[in-house]
Motif scaffolding. Structure first.
Motif, PDB file in Angstrom:
ATOM      1  N   SER A  71      18.584   9.050  -3.721  1.00  0.00           N
ATOM      2  CA  SER A  71      19.593   9.999  -4.572  1.00  0.00           C
ATOM      3  C   SER A  71      19.351  11.221  -4.458  1.00  0.00           C
ATOM      4  O   SER A  71      20.543  11.913  -4.289  1.00  0.00           O
ATOM      5  CB  SER A  71      19.734   9.419  -5.942  1.00  0.00           C
ATOM      6  N   ASP A  72      18.047  11.695  -4.434  1.00  0.00           N
ATOM      7  CA  ASP A  72      17.929  13.207  -4.318  1.00  0.00           C
ATOM      8  C   ASP A  72      18.337  13.490  -2.823  1.00  0.00           C
ATOM      9  O   ASP A  72      18.655  14.699  -2.688  1.00  0.00           O
ATOM     10  CB  ASP A  72      16.263  13.548  -4.679  1.00  0.00           C
ATOM     11  N   VAL A  73      18.001  12.974  -1.788  1.00  0.00           N
ATOM     12  CA  VAL A  73      18.262  13.225  -0.443  1.00  0.00           C
ATOM     13  C   VAL A  73      19.926  13.158  -0.418  1.00  0.00           C
ATOM     14  O   VAL A  73      20.411  14.194   0.247  1.00  0.00           O
ATOM     15  CB  VAL A  73      17.716  12.132   0.566  1.00  0.00           C
ATOM     16  N   LEU A  74      20.510  12.394  -1.017  1.00  0.00           N
ATOM     17  CA  LEU A  74      22.062  12.341  -0.814  1.00  0.00           C
ATOM     18  C   LEU A  74      22.487  13.582  -1.773  1.00  0.00           C
ATOM     19  O   LEU A  74      23.634  14.003  -1.218  1.00  0.00           O
ATOM     20  CB  LEU A  74      22.422  10.778  -1.574  1.00  0.00           C
ATOM     21  N   ASP A  75      21.932  13.994  -2.768  1.00  0.00           N
ATOM     22  CA  ASP A  75      22.408  14.997  -3.645  1.00  0.00           C
ATOM     23  C   ASP A  75      22.178  16.289  -2.543  1.00  0.00           C
ATOM     24  O   ASP A  75      23.203  17.078  -2.262  1.00  0.00           O
ATOM     25  CB  ASP A  75      21.679  15.221  -4.710  1.00  0.00           C
ATOM     26  N   GLN A  76      21.163  16.343  -1.809  1.00  0.00           N
ATOM     27  CA  GLN A  76      20.796  17.425  -0.977  1.00  0.00           C
ATOM     28  C   GLN A  76      21.963  17.525   0.147  1.00  0.00           C
ATOM     29  O   GLN A  76      22.498  18.467   0.235  1.00  0.00           O
ATOM     30  CB  GLN A  76      19.588  17.622  -0.219  1.00  0.00           C
ATOM     31  N   ALA A  77      22.391  16.314   0.511  1.00  0.00           N
ATOM     32  CA  ALA A  77      23.097  16.383   1.643  1.00  0.00           C
ATOM     33  C   ALA A  77      24.706  16.510   1.240  1.00  0.00           C
ATOM     34  O   ALA A  77      25.411  17.317   1.876  1.00  0.00           O
ATOM     35  CB  ALA A  77      23.341  14.801   2.462  1.00  0.00           C
ATOM     36  N   ALA A  78      24.847  16.358  -0.104  1.00  0.00           N
ATOM     37  CA  ALA A  78      26.168  16.582  -0.469  1.00  0.00           C
ATOM     38  C   ALA A  78      26.379  18.265  -0.816  1.00  0.00           C
ATOM     39  O   ALA A  78      27.368  18.625  -0.456  1.00  0.00           O
ATOM     40  CB  ALA A  78      26.523  15.723  -1.765  1.00  0.00           C
ATOM     41  N   GLU A  79      25.282  18.512  -1.301  1.00  0.00           N
ATOM     42  CA  GLU A  79      25.410  20.177  -1.414  1.00  0.00           C
ATOM     43  C   GLU A  79      25.388  20.959  -0.078  1.00  0.00           C
ATOM     44  O   GLU A  79      26.045  21.860  -0.139  1.00  0.00           O
ATOM     45  CB  GLU A  79      24.043  20.605  -2.116  1.00  0.00           C
ATOM     46  N   ALA A  80      24.865  20.290   0.966  1.00  0.00           N
ATOM     47  CA  ALA A  80      24.920  20.943   2.107  1.00  0.00           C
ATOM     48  C   ALA A  80      26.139  20.651   2.959  1.00  0.00           C
ATOM     49  O   ALA A  80      26.417  21.204   4.050  1.00  0.00           O
ATOM     50  CB  ALA A  80      23.697  20.674   3.037  1.00  0.00           C
ATOM     51  N   GLY A  81      27.053  19.938   2.546  1.00  0.00           N
ATOM     52  CA  GLY A  81      28.273  19.346   3.223  1.00  0.00           C
ATOM     53  C   GLY A  81      27.753  18.553   4.202  1.00  0.00           C
ATOM     54  O   GLY A  81      28.681  18.543   5.319  1.00  0.00           O
ATOM     55  N   MET A  82      26.797  17.766   4.364  1.00  0.00           N
ATOM     56  CA  MET A  82      26.430  17.084   5.457  1.00  0.00           C
ATOM     57  C   MET A  82      26.805  15.486   5.314  1.00  0.00           C
ATOM     58  O   MET A  82      26.443  14.850   4.561  1.00  0.00           O
ATOM     59  CB  MET A  82      24.751  17.017   5.615  1.00  0.00           C
ATOM     60  N   PRO A  83      27.625  14.975   6.216  1.00  0.00           N
ATOM     61  CA  PRO A  83      27.988  13.574   6.404  1.00  0.00           C
ATOM     62  C   PRO A  83      26.776  12.798   6.528  1.00  0.00           C
ATOM     63  O   PRO A  83      25.947  13.347   7.376  1.00  0.00           O
ATOM     64  CB  PRO A  83      28.949  13.467   7.475  1.00  0.00           C
ATOM     65  N   LEU A  84      26.812  11.653   6.143  1.00  0.00           N
ATOM     66  CA  LEU A  84      25.774  10.757   6.111  1.00  0.00           C
ATOM     67  C   LEU A  84      26.107   9.261   6.504  1.00  0.00           C
ATOM     68  O   LEU A  84      27.051   8.643   6.298  1.00  0.00           O
ATOM     69  CB  LEU A  84      24.807  10.590   4.811  1.00  0.00           C
ATOM     70  N   MET A  85      25.261   8.590   7.087  1.00  0.00           N
ATOM     71  CA  MET A  85      25.073   7.204   7.173  1.00  0.00           C
ATOM     72  C   MET A  85      23.724   6.651   7.010  1.00  0.00           C
ATOM     73  O   MET A  85      22.712   7.344   7.153  1.00  0.00           O
ATOM     74  CB  MET A  85      25.794   6.530   8.620  1.00  0.00           C
ATOM     75  N   MET A  86      23.630   5.546   6.364  1.00  0.00           N
ATOM     76  CA  MET A  86      22.373   4.955   5.985  1.00  0.00           C
ATOM     77  C   MET A  86      22.163   3.500   6.584  1.00  0.00           C
ATOM     78  O   MET A  86      22.795   2.435   6.623  1.00  0.00           O
ATOM     79  CB  MET A  86      22.401   4.642   4.425  1.00  0.00           C
ATOM     80  N   LEU A  87      20.702   3.565   7.177  1.00  0.00           N
ATOM     81  CA  LEU A  87      20.455   2.167   7.727  1.00  0.00           C
ATOM     82  C   LEU A  87      19.703   1.584   6.619  1.00  0.00           C
ATOM     83  O   LEU A  87      18.979   2.187   5.729  1.00  0.00           O
ATOM     84  CB  LEU A  87      19.344   2.452   8.754  1.00  0.00           C
ATOM     85  N   GLY A  88      19.930  -0.006   6.366  1.00  0.00           N
ATOM     86  CA  GLY A  88      19.103  -1.047   5.566  1.00  0.00           C
ATOM     87  C   GLY A  88      17.702  -0.856   5.914  1.00  0.00           C
ATOM     88  O   GLY A  88      17.385  -0.180   6.989  1.00  0.00           O
TER      89      GLY A  88
END
Length: 198
Positions: A98-115
């Motif tokens: 969740s911390d990583v996802l928050d960092q991405a959101a703050e940076a405006g970085m789109p994400l995809m997640m592998l299981g």
């Protein structure tokens, strides 16, 4: 227009040969294969492999900004090395992700997640191996809540370990070259859909 994608994950992003304990050829890893598939469809894409063997989600948390600098999209693949350790509870793993996802959101970085891919119970015992469906379900739910595409890597590979994992003399835990191609194939439509919306 060119697109810069970073693949940030553990040994299954890097492509790692478990029997020899050495990295495999970068061109056999799914990031290179995804890049080739995109280019074959006329997309001027570069997919940088930022896979690091043995790392856990805390590494992603600490190094996300540096690993993704200059990228237009990040594909994350962490969790195997967390799930196979008793001392790492699910809540701690999800907090770090969740911390990583928050960092991405703050940076405006789109994400995809592998299981988290399947691994043999010989790697860490049946109890830890049995964590995997639960951890993947929790990770998928987190991604669903945030609108982040999630790619299941547990279900496609668990039923044929001889085909999908590269170990022959040690417990099966690292994706084979064929599985690396399959990961790229699973990601391709998601990346193409993302490109259409840019």
């Amino acid at each position: 227009m060119s697109v810069q994608i970073v693949a940030f994950g553990d040994s299954n992003t890097r492509y790692y040969l478990g029997d020899t304990g050495t990295p495999g050829p970068l061109e056999e890893a799914w990031p290179a294969k995804l890049e080739a598939m995109l280019r074959a469809r006329g997309v001027d894409a570069a997919v940088k492999n930022e896979g690091r063997p043995s790392v856990q989600a805390d590494y992603a948390m600490e190094h996300f900004a540096g690993a993704t600098a200059g990228a237009d999209l990040c594909i994350l693949g962490f969790g195997t090395n967390d799930a196979k350790r008793f001392e790492v509870p699910l809540g701690e793993f999800l907090s770090e992700v969740s911390d990583v996802l928050d960092q991405a959101a703050e940076a405006g970085m789109p994400l995809m997640m592998l299981g988290i891919p399947w691994f043999s119970e010989e790697v860490a015992g049946p109890e830890l191996q049995n964590r995997l469906p639960i951890w993947n379900e929790s990770l998928s739910s987190l991604c669903d809540q945030l609108g982040i595409p999630f790619v299941d890597l547990y279900t496609p590979f668990k039923d044929d370990p001889e085909r999908w994992f590269n170990e022959r003399t040690t417990p099966k835990r690292h994706l084979s070259a064929e599985a690396q191609t399959r990961v790229a194939e699973l990601l391709l439509p998601l990346v193409l859909a993302w490109l259409e919306k840019r």
